[in-house]
Design an enzyme around this catalytic site. Structure first.
Site, PDB file in Angstrom:
ATOM      1  N   GLU A  15       5.062  -6.140   2.006  1.00 44.22           N
ATOM      2  CA  GLU A  15       4.763  -6.804   0.726  1.00 44.22           C
ATOM      3  C   GLU A  15       4.146  -5.811  -0.266  1.00 44.22           C
ATOM      4  O   GLU A  15       2.976  -5.931  -0.628  1.00 44.22           O
ATOM      5  CB  GLU A  15       3.850  -8.017   0.938  1.00 44.22           C
ATOM      6  CG  GLU A  15       2.646  -7.719   1.818  1.00 44.22           C
ATOM      7  CD  GLU A  15       1.704  -8.894   2.032  1.00 44.22           C
ATOM      8  OE1 GLU A  15       2.132 -10.049   1.933  1.00 44.22           O
ATOM      9  OE2 GLU A  15       0.520  -8.619   2.315  1.00 44.22           O
TER      10      GLU A  15
ATOM     11  N   TYR B 102      -0.845  -2.960 -12.099  1.00 41.22           N
ATOM     12  CA  TYR B 102      -2.310  -2.888 -12.201  1.00 41.22           C
ATOM     13  C   TYR B 102      -2.722  -2.284 -13.548  1.00 41.22           C
ATOM     14  O   TYR B 102      -3.576  -1.399 -13.597  1.00 41.22           O
ATOM     15  CB  TYR B 102      -2.899  -2.084 -11.037  1.00 41.22           C
ATOM     16  CG  TYR B 102      -2.553  -2.646  -9.682  1.00 41.22           C
ATOM     17  CD1 TYR B 102      -3.177  -3.808  -9.209  1.00 41.22           C
ATOM     18  CD2 TYR B 102      -1.604  -2.036  -8.861  1.00 41.22           C
ATOM     19  CE1 TYR B 102      -2.862  -4.327  -7.956  1.00 41.22           C
ATOM     20  CE2 TYR B 102      -1.283  -2.553  -7.605  1.00 41.22           C
ATOM     21  CZ  TYR B 102      -1.915  -3.695  -7.169  1.00 41.22           C
ATOM     22  OH  TYR B 102      -1.601  -4.203  -5.939  1.00 41.22           O
TER      23      TYR B 102
ATOM     24  N   GLY C 288       0.784  -1.232   0.000  1.00 44.01           N
ATOM     25  CA  GLY C 288       0.000   0.000   0.000  1.00 44.01           C
ATOM     26  C   GLY C 288       0.811   1.274   0.000  1.00 44.01           C
ATOM     27  O   GLY C 288       0.261   2.353   0.233  1.00 44.01           O
TER      28      GLY C 288
ATOM     29  N   GLY D  51       3.343  -3.904  -3.822  1.00 39.36           N
ATOM     30  CA  GLY D  51       3.160  -4.305  -5.212  1.00 39.36           C
ATOM     31  C   GLY D  51       3.389  -3.100  -6.104  1.00 39.36           C
ATOM     32  O   GLY D  51       4.453  -2.908  -6.688  1.00 39.36           O
ATOM     33  N   ARG D  52       2.356  -2.234  -6.154  1.00 35.88           N
ATOM     34  CA  ARG D  52       2.366  -1.064  -7.049  1.00 35.88           C
ATOM     35  C   ARG D  52       3.666  -0.263  -6.982  1.00 35.88           C
ATOM     36  O   ARG D  52       4.252   0.068  -8.010  1.00 35.88           O
ATOM     37  CB  ARG D  52       1.196  -0.146  -6.682  1.00 35.88           C
ATOM     38  CG  ARG D  52       0.919   0.929  -7.716  1.00 35.88           C
ATOM     39  CD  ARG D  52      -0.158   1.906  -7.224  1.00 35.88           C
ATOM     40  NE  ARG D  52      -1.387   1.268  -6.822  1.00 35.88           N
ATOM     41  CZ  ARG D  52      -2.438   1.042  -7.624  1.00 35.88           C
ATOM     42  NH1 ARG D  52      -2.402   1.437  -8.874  1.00 35.88           N
ATOM     43  NH2 ARG D  52      -3.517   0.449  -7.161  1.00 35.88           N
TER      44      ARG D  52
ATOM     45  N   CYS E  95     -16.134   1.532 -27.513  1.00 35.77           N
ATOM     46  CA  CYS E  95     -17.375   2.296 -27.693  1.00 35.77           C
ATOM     47  C   CYS E  95     -18.017   2.547 -26.340  1.00 35.77           C
ATOM     48  O   CYS E  95     -19.147   2.120 -26.087  1.00 35.77           O
ATOM     49  CB  CYS E  95     -18.328   1.525 -28.589  1.00 35.77           C
ATOM     50  SG  CYS E  95     -17.523   0.946 -30.070  1.00 35.77           S
TER      51      CYS E  95
HETATM   52  C1  LIG Z   1      -2.828  -5.879  -3.044  1.00 34.16           C
HETATM   53  C2  LIG Z   1      -2.130  -6.313  -1.832  1.00 34.16           C
HETATM   54  C3  LIG Z   1      -0.814  -5.912  -1.593  1.00 34.16           C
HETATM   55  C4  LIG Z   1      -0.087  -4.942  -2.474  1.00 34.16           C
HETATM   56  O1  LIG Z   1      -0.677  -3.686  -2.442  1.00 34.16           O
HETATM   57  P1  LIG Z   1      -0.003  -2.447  -3.222  1.00 34.16           P
HETATM   58  O2  LIG Z   1      -0.948  -1.324  -3.003  1.00 34.16           O
HETATM   59  O3  LIG Z   1       0.098  -2.863  -4.653  1.00 34.16           O
HETATM   60  O4  LIG Z   1       1.329  -2.217  -2.607  1.00 34.16           O
HETATM   61  C5  LIG Z   1      -0.178  -6.422  -0.481  1.00 34.16           C
HETATM   62  N1  LIG Z   1      -0.804  -7.280   0.364  1.00 34.16           N
HETATM   63  C6  LIG Z   1      -2.083  -7.674   0.166  1.00 34.16           C
HETATM   64  C7  LIG Z   1      -2.717  -8.593   1.132  1.00 34.16           C
HETATM   65  C8  LIG Z   1      -2.782  -7.202  -0.922  1.00 34.16           C
HETATM   66  O5  LIG Z   1      -4.058  -7.579  -1.103  1.00 34.16           O
END
Ligand SMILES: *Cc1c(COP(=O)(O)O)cnc(C)c1O
Length: 364
Positions: A245, A338, A211, A247-248, A310
């Site tokens: 953990e 994403y 996050g 991601g983005r 469209c």
């Molecule tokens: C989606 C998710 C993440 C990654 O979130 P980001 O906003 O992409 O960093 C980490 N842990 C869990 C459990 C998630 O669902």
């Protein structure tokens, strides 16, 4: 012109746009800087942000593990990297998913734990908690109130009761992914609250989730990994394992979506450029309701860039002050997370984009 723009123009000349262009060298530099900033905190990558194998190969050299949220992601990651530790999370795990051999299983509810116990298998688990902590300024909230994610303290108490008197399911600690789009200081405040709770139930392994904020309005405004790493080092106590953990924030910057202008027109006074492809390739602007940042070009009258679908939702960016003509190449930045993997690829049955990687190590 940077190397990605150069590649976009080569692809245009070869008739290969739209395409995702990934800068693997840039990804490597970024993730290794994040790794250094985190010091002794473990770093997992949340695969759902982008499971592209080329990106995963770069990430695998720097992360401590991968976080997956389905049997599909698990098979994908274990097929590529049989040795890398994996944590399996996500609500609604099936019995087959619960039976997977993973380093950590993130338990979402007492019901899920009861099914795991009934299966008779061994597992190392973290309990996913959803604590009542106010999460201000988040772009998405997964916790801090009634959501389908994780457990409140009553749910945790239910799990602790289920775990008594058996040793097949080992409780390793807690997991808390409470919100996304948070800055370092906000995440540190959350971390402090989560750690307080975890210590209260005797947990010494704490996964603080992902996050970390990225800014689509100002791509140069980056999450402060150094402050976050220093803050976590201060919060951590002897004997505790902390893990994050993201991601983005790891992969978003390494990808661009490059395409070409098909048509330019004025409708009721407003200028539109229609490009090949659209939100069926990069759904991010539709899901987040934002303008995807455009790599700057020659200045011009503000133009709204739309895709080929469209539907009025197929807008990539509104009123961008650049000059566009049919045939021009347009590049959208921050398309590494994403983007393709969350998009409705087959809506309208347009062709899929090409994929192109810069700076990969040969032989991989
Ligand atoms: C989606 C998710 C993440 C990654 O979130 P980001 O906003 O992409 O960093 C980490 N842990 C869990 C459990 C998630 O669902």
């Amino acid at each position: 012109m940077d190397a990605m723009t150069e590649r976009a123009h080569e692809l245009a000349a070869a008739g290969r746009l739209p395409a995702f262009v990934y800068d693997l060298a840039g990804l490597e530099a970024h993730v290794s800087a994040v790794r250094r900033a985190l010091g002794g905190v473990e770093l997992y990558y949340a695969v759902k942000a982008n499971p592209d194998p080329e990106l995963l190969r770069v990430l695998a050299r720097h992360v401590d593990g991968f976080e997956v949220a389905s049997g599909g992601e698990l098979a994908h990651v274990q097929g590529l990297f049989p040795e890398v530790p994996v944590a399996l999370g996500g609500p609604g795990k099936t019995d087959a998913e619960l039976a997977s051999a993973v380093h950590r299983l993130h338990v979402e509810s007492p019901g899920e734990l009861a099914r795991l116990l009934a299966s008779g298998r061994r597992a190392d688990v973290l309990l996913r908690v959803n604590l009542e902590i106010p999460v201000e300024g988040a772009s998405l909230a997964m916790g801090g109130g009634a959501t389908p994610f994780g457990m409140d303290p009553d749910g945790v108490a239910g799990c602790l009761a289920l775990l008594e008197g058996q040793d097949r399911i080992r409780l390793r600690g807690v997991h808390a992914h409470l919100a996304s789009g948070l800055r370092a200081q906000q995440l540190l405040e959350l971390a402090e609250a989560v750690l307080g709770y975890a210590r209260g139930i005797g947990a010494s392994e704490i996964n603080l989730g992902g996050g970390m904020a990225v800014s689509y309005t100002d791509p140069d405004e980056r999450f402060d990994w150094v402050a976050y790493g220093e803050g976590l080092a201060k919060l951590r106590r002897e004997g505790e394992t902390l893990r994050v953990e993201p991601g983005r924030s790891l992969t978003v910057y390494c990808g661009r979506y490059a395409t070409r202008v098909i048509d330019v027109k004025r409708v009721h006074g407003e200028l539109f450029a229609i490009v090949a492809g659209g939100t069926h390739h990069i759904r991010t602007p539709a899901t987040k309701g934002h303008d995807q940042p455009v790599v700057p070009g020659a200045a011009g009258e503000p133009v709204t860039i739309a895709g080929q679908l469209c539907t009025p939702k197929d807008l990539l960016a509104r009123r961008v002050p650049i000059a566009l003509e049919p045939g021009d190449v347009v590049e959208f930045a921050m398309a590494g997370a994403y983007a393709w993997n969350i998009s409705h690829h087959d809506f309208l049955m347009h062709p899929h984009p090409d994929f192109c990687y810069l700076g990969g190590r040969p032989g991989e």
